[in-house]
Scaffold this active site. Structure first.
Site, short mmCIF file in Angstrom:
data_model
loop_
_atom_site.label_atom_id
_atom_site.label_comp_id
_atom_site.label_asym_id
_atom_site.label_seq_id
_atom_site.Cartn_x
_atom_site.Cartn_y
_atom_site.Cartn_z
N HIS A 21 -50.74 -7.49 8.32
CA HIS A 21 -52.08 -7.83 7.81
C HIS A 21 -52.14 -9.25 7.23
O HIS A 21 -53.21 -9.69 6.81
CB HIS A 21 -52.51 -6.82 6.73
CG HIS A 21 -52.95 -5.51 7.29
ND1 HIS A 21 -52.07 -4.59 7.81
CD2 HIS A 21 -54.19 -4.96 7.42
CE1 HIS A 21 -52.75 -3.53 8.23
NE2 HIS A 21 -54.02 -3.73 8.01
N GLU A 69 -36.14 12.03 -7.79
CA GLU A 69 -35.47 13.21 -7.22
C GLU A 69 -34.14 12.83 -6.55
O GLU A 69 -33.78 13.36 -5.50
CB GLU A 69 -36.42 13.96 -6.28
CG GLU A 69 -37.61 14.48 -7.05
CD GLU A 69 -38.39 15.56 -6.37
OE1 GLU A 69 -37.78 16.36 -5.64
OE2 GLU A 69 -39.60 15.60 -6.58
C1 LIG Z 1 -42.41 7.55 -11.40
C2 LIG Z 1 -41.25 8.40 -11.80
C3 LIG Z 1 -41.43 9.78 -11.90
C4 LIG Z 1 -40.37 10.59 -12.32
N1 LIG Z 1 -40.60 11.92 -12.51
C5 LIG Z 1 -39.60 12.69 -13.05
C6 LIG Z 1 -39.86 14.06 -13.43
O1 LIG Z 1 -40.97 14.58 -13.26
N2 LIG Z 1 -38.83 14.76 -13.98
C7 LIG Z 1 -37.59 14.23 -14.19
O2 LIG Z 1 -36.71 14.92 -14.69
N3 LIG Z 1 -37.33 12.95 -13.83
C8 LIG Z 1 -38.30 12.16 -13.30
N4 LIG Z 1 -38.06 10.84 -12.97
C9 LIG Z 1 -36.72 10.30 -13.17
C10 LIG Z 1 -36.01 9.99 -11.86
O3 LIG Z 1 -35.65 11.17 -11.19
C11 LIG Z 1 -34.79 9.11 -12.20
O4 LIG Z 1 -35.32 7.84 -12.56
C12 LIG Z 1 -33.80 8.98 -11.06
O5 LIG Z 1 -33.15 10.22 -10.83
C13 LIG Z 1 -32.74 7.90 -11.31
O6 LIG Z 1 -32.16 8.04 -12.57
P1 LIG Z 1 -32.09 6.74 -13.52
O7 LIG Z 1 -33.45 6.14 -13.57
O8 LIG Z 1 -31.48 7.15 -14.81
O9 LIG Z 1 -31.15 5.73 -12.76
P2 LIG Z 1 -29.54 5.59 -12.95
O10 LIG Z 1 -28.92 6.92 -12.82
O11 LIG Z 1 -29.28 4.80 -14.20
O12 LIG Z 1 -29.17 4.70 -11.69
C14 LIG Z 1 -29.17 3.27 -11.69
C15 LIG Z 1 -28.62 2.81 -10.34
O13 LIG Z 1 -27.27 3.28 -10.22
C16 LIG Z 1 -27.12 3.93 -8.97
N5 LIG Z 1 -26.08 4.95 -9.07
C17 LIG Z 1 -26.03 6.00 -9.91
N6 LIG Z 1 -24.92 6.73 -9.70
C18 LIG Z 1 -24.25 6.14 -8.68
C19 LIG Z 1 -23.03 6.40 -7.99
N7 LIG Z 1 -22.27 7.47 -8.31
N8 LIG Z 1 -22.66 5.56 -7.01
C20 LIG Z 1 -23.40 4.49 -6.70
N9 LIG Z 1 -24.58 4.17 -7.31
C21 LIG Z 1 -24.99 4.99 -8.28
C22 LIG Z 1 -28.48 4.51 -8.68
O14 LIG Z 1 -28.63 4.82 -7.30
C23 LIG Z 1 -29.39 3.39 -9.15
O15 LIG Z 1 -29.51 2.43 -8.13
C24 LIG Z 1 -39.10 10.02 -12.58
C25 LIG Z 1 -38.94 8.63 -12.46
C26 LIG Z 1 -39.99 7.83 -12.13
C27 LIG Z 1 -39.77 6.33 -12.10
#
Ligand SMILES: Cc1cc2nc3c(=O)[nH]c(=O)nc-3n(C[C@H](O)[C@H](O)[C@H](O)COP(=O)(O)OP(=O)(O)OC[C@H]3O[C@@H](n4cnc5c(N)ncnc54)[C@H](O)[C@@H]3O)c2cc1C
Length: 379
Positions: free
Chosen positions: A336, A361
């Site tokens: 676009h 998730e």
């Molecule tokens: C809009 C939105 C809606 C949401 N809704 C819900 C909800 O309704 N209920 C709920 O419970 N949660 C919810 N969440 C939370 C969401 O599920 C988490 O943000 C997500 O699971 C990632 O966890 P974190 O943000 O703590 O990232 P972190 O776990 O801190 O991860 C940071 C980075 O490290 C990477 N990483 C982690 N472990 C490893 C590994 N072993 N090897 C390599 N890389 C790794 C990850 O992939 C990521 O890139 C929501 C989040 C958002 C932004």
């Protein structure tokens, strides 16, 4: 593998597609721009019985299969991804009760959730425990006649709007993931405070909150049995990943359809944009990714109903569909040109809304861990 749907399922999909087009899509831009919770769109889905599209009929649900359910989620997400996010977060809450609850708890909560009377929220993530929920710090300790909950959760979709929250907490801090239990918390429970809604990149018609808990719950709030929470949450997320994959299809397909219309209309020099081979190859790549993601999503949906383990299928579908939605929405915006970047068109919203699909998730990295574990365990 059989992807056929019966007449009832086709009728449900047809009515949802109609409401998505006529009622939900026209509100999506307003919700996004004003950051307003998508209540009217959820109400329209409740009137179709879709707040229980994931539930059996004897708990007030529609009793349709997961493939039909995924088509419902796709239709809603294509019209308004925020509404699809609020809807699927509600499914995580009701699936928690369906999988982990006692019969009495299912009878108490599911019919009212399925009718749309009560919206659900699913509270697993904490500031210090996202990808690895076994690290959670939220504690539930037995007290006379009940439980005292202490701790915090963040990024919880629907939390403040919800009639009930299914919340996961440690009942045994020494037992790792085996010490996690789930609780059902009714709206209005004293001792829970909510932050303002977080300011998010996309899904601005859906809301997420931080919760601080210091509250008392009766014994009956424990979902199922003590120590069963982690297994329940993992089973719920296996199911939920099919829904995130279906959301990805909805957003990606909407971006694809806009692109097909646009490249036929847009004149570049003497001919339409569609007449350039670079455009055709880009469209072919977008379509191939969309259809590959669709097949994996449908396969995972069928496996979800088969009764066996399907973590590998749901993680693969979620990984591929979420990554494809990122690629397709970005490619659509690029086709676009400058118009894609202007907020009059939905392209920039599709890009913003699709970004979360690779994070919630379970991030794409977490899906790769689940997939490789499944492959290595199978040998
Ligand atoms: C809009 C939105 C809606 C949401 N809704 C819900 C909800 O309704 N209920 C709920 O419970 N949660 C919810 N969440 C939370 C969401 O599920 C988490 O943000 C997500 O699971 C990632 O966890 P974190 O943000 O703590 O990232 P972190 O776990 O801190 O991860 C940071 C980075 O490290 C990477 N990483 C982690 N472990 C490893 C590994 N072993 N090897 C390599 N890389 C790794 C990850 O992939 C990521 O890139 C929501 C989040 C958002 C932004």
């Amino acid at each position: 593998m059989n992807f056929e749907l019966d007449q009832t399922e086709l009728a449900v999909i047809d009515s949802v597609e109609h409401v998505a087009r006529e009622v939900i899509a026209p509100r999506a831009k307003h919700y996004d721009e004003t950051e307003t919770f998508c209540a009217e769109s959820l109400q329209a889905l409740a009137e179709l019985g879709c707040m229980g599209v994931n539930l059996p009929e004897h708990y007030g649900g529609l009793g349709i299969g997961s493939l039909a359910m995924s088509r419902v989620v796709e239709a809603v997400a294509g019209a308004c991804a925020s509404t699809a996010s609020a809807l699927t977060a509600h499914f995580l809450a009701t699936d928690s009760i369906l999988i982990g609850g006692t019969e009495a708890q299912k009878q108490e909560w599911l019919p009212r959730a399925a009718s749309g009377e009560l919206l659900g929220a699913f509270a697993l993530t904490e500031p210090a425990a996202g990808s690895n929920p076994a690290d959670m710090r939220c504690r539930a300790q037995r007290e006379e006649g009940g439980w005292r909950l202490h701790g915090s959760k963040h990024y919880i979709t629907n939390a403040r709007e919800a009639g009930f929250i299914v919340l996961y907490a440690k009942t045994d801090a020494e037992a790792g993931h085996k010490g996690i239990s789930a609780f059902v918390i009714p709206q209005g429970t004293a001792g829970i405070s909510f932050s303002s809604p977080e300011k998010t990149m996309g899904l601005r018609g859906s809301t997420i909150y931080e919760l601080a808990l210091d509250c008392w719950l009766p014994e009956s709030a424990l979902l199922g049995t003590e120590g069963q929470g982690f297994n329940t949450a993992m089973a719920v997320l296996d199911r939920g990943r099919v829904e995130v994959a279906a959301m990805s299809l909805g957003i990606a397909n909407a971006a694809m359809q806009c692109s097909l219309d646009w490249v036929r209309e847009r004149q570049i020099g003497p001919k339409p944009l569609a007449a350039y081979q670079g455009t055709q190859w880009r469209l072919a790549e977008m379509y191939a990714q969309l259809e590959g993601a669709r097949m994996l999503t449908w396969k995972a949906a069928v496996r979800r109903d088969s009764g066996g383990r399907f973590s590998l299928d749901s993680a693969t579908a979620k990984l591929v569909a979420a990554e494809s939605a990122g690629f397709i929405t970005d490619a659509a915006l690029q086709l676009h040109g400058g118009y894609g970047y202007i907020r009059d068109l939905p392209l920039e919203r599709y890009v913003r809304d699709a970004r979360i699909l690779r994070i919630f998730e379970g991030t794409s990295e977490v899906q790769k861990i689940i997939i490789s574990r499944g492959l290595l365990e199978a040998r």
